[in-house]
Design an enzyme around this catalytic site. Structure first.
Site, PDB file in Angstrom:
ATOM      1  CG  HIS A   1      78.849 -48.229 -62.504  1.00  0.00           C
ATOM      2  ND1 HIS A   1      78.738 -47.241 -61.569  1.00  0.00           N
ATOM      3  CD2 HIS A   1      79.379 -47.642 -63.611  1.00  0.00           C
ATOM      4  CE1 HIS A   1      79.177 -46.093 -62.067  1.00  0.00           C
ATOM      5  NE2 HIS A   1      79.562 -46.309 -63.317  1.00  0.00           N
TER       6      HIS A   1
ATOM      7  CB  CYS B   1      80.009 -45.987 -66.699  1.00  0.00           C
ATOM      8  SG  CYS B   1      81.596 -46.756 -67.067  1.00  0.00           S
TER       9      CYS B   1
END
Length: 371
Positions: free
Chosen positions: A292, A308
């Site tokens: 992301h 992440c």
């Protein structure tokens, strides 16, 4: 005149032992340019700045453009050279053709409509959840993301202009990169699938902090990332992309961020460039894990995430255009460190202290004296 044999011997001996420099032919390709003396930071080095702009244009991200040597500029250069079949070099001795870059700087005129992406940004998730949009907190942040650069670079090259006092109509000097256009991004729950991209593979090395995009034997792109570490290390394995969301909302849950476990206490944060997952979410088949954007592009590769893989908004938007749902993602690196099991100490219930007995009145006969 011929010298006597003894004299000739002495002269030959002297010539052999004397410190006489001898010119030896050196192949041209082995002659390296000396590295220039770097000016004091943050003054950019033109040669490095031009290389960073070129690499950024090719989607071999050097991180933020700042005209200074650094780890990710070198890694981007080496990967691009590998993609071209060239041997790796240092940043001052490459043979890349940078003539297509043209000028290293261009100008940008601040517009009134740019200011709608700048505004108040609360620091606490509870307050952020009450807003409809998470904007840039300053014009400087807007410009650094738009032109992929560090605040120090913009402030230096625009002296004596004050970045904190910019207003519509002001002209600023900026790196000549492909601008990141936040105004073109609208919320999309799922980007269109591109079947032709299904054979592509993302390879991520969390130790190198680099994401690579491959198509067969061809390396298409590489970008610096910030992976997780420790208890929240990005899980190694082979996964698949399950969806790509543009301008996502984010469920902020402290328990998930710290322990990977959902709780009932959370906040839904609205979209915007300062959303914690930035402007793009590329979800993987490993629940809760994705690639992301970020609200902190200046720290990419120099901090850690909650599991992440985050990269700069200007990079993830261009990367997403090269991906599709169903693609393979291979993650290599250290597995999460197991959390220590803390054994609860047995609770020994102590008997409550006995209540003091009420003093008993002592019986006395009428003739006994009171004590």
């Amino acid at each position: 005149m011929r010298l006597p044999v003894y004299a000739s011997f002495l002269l030959a001996t002297h010539l052999l032992t004397a410190q006489i420099p001898i010119a030896v032919p050196v192949p041209e390709e082995t002659i390296l340019r000396a590295e220039p003396v770097l000016p004091k930071a943050p003054e950019p080095v033109e040669e490095i700045l031009r290389l960073q702009i070129y690499l950024d244009t090719q989607l071999f991200g050097p991180g933020k453009v700042d005209g200074r040597p650094g780890e990710f500029t070198s890694k981007a250069l080496h990967r691009h050279q590998r993609a071209l079949g060239q041997p790796p070099t240092d940043i001052f001795n490459h043979t890349l053709d940078l003539t297509g870059i043209g000028q290293t700087y261009t100008t940008y005129t601040l517009r009134q409509e740019d200011l709608k992406f700048v505004g108040e940004l609360p620091s606490q998730p509870s307050a952020q959840s009450k807003k409809k949009y998470l904007p840039y907190d300053s014009v400087l942040e807007f410009l650094t993301e738009r032109f992929h650069c560090s605040p120090d670079l913009l402030e230096f090259i625009n002296q004596p202009l004050k970045m904190s006092a910019l207003k519509p109509g002001d002209v600023v000097k900026v790196p000549n990169v492909q601008p990141f256009l936040i105004e073109e991004l609208t919320p999309l729950p799922s980007l269109p699938e591109v079947p032709a991209f299904l054979t592509r593979v993302i390879k991520i090395d969390t130790r190198e902090k680099i994401l690579e995009l491959h198509e067969g034997e061809k390396l298409l792109a590489s970008l610096p990332i910030t992976p997780g570490s420790g208890y929240l290390a990005t899980p190694p394995g082979t996964w698949r992309i399950v969806g790509i969301t543009q301008m996502p909302t984010f469920r902020w849950d402290k328990s998930v961020l710290e322990y990977g476990v959902r709780s009932g206490t959370y906040y839904n944060l609205p979209p915007g460039p300062n959303n914690p997952v930035g402007v793009m979410w590329i979800g993987l088949s490993k629940p809760g894990i994705g690639i992301h954007g970020t609200n902190s592009p200046q720290t990419i590769g120099r901090s850690s995430s909650h599991g992440c893989m985050r990269t700069a908004n200007w990079d993830v938007v261009r990367l997403a255009k090269q991906l599709t749902k169903g693609m393979t993602v291979i993650i290599e690196g250290e597995a999460p460190v197991p959390r220590p099991v803390v054994k609860a100490k047995p609770v020994v219930e102590e008997a409550p202290p006995a209540e003091p007995e009420a003093p008993q009145k002592k019986f006395r006969w009428f003739w006994q004296k009171r004590e």
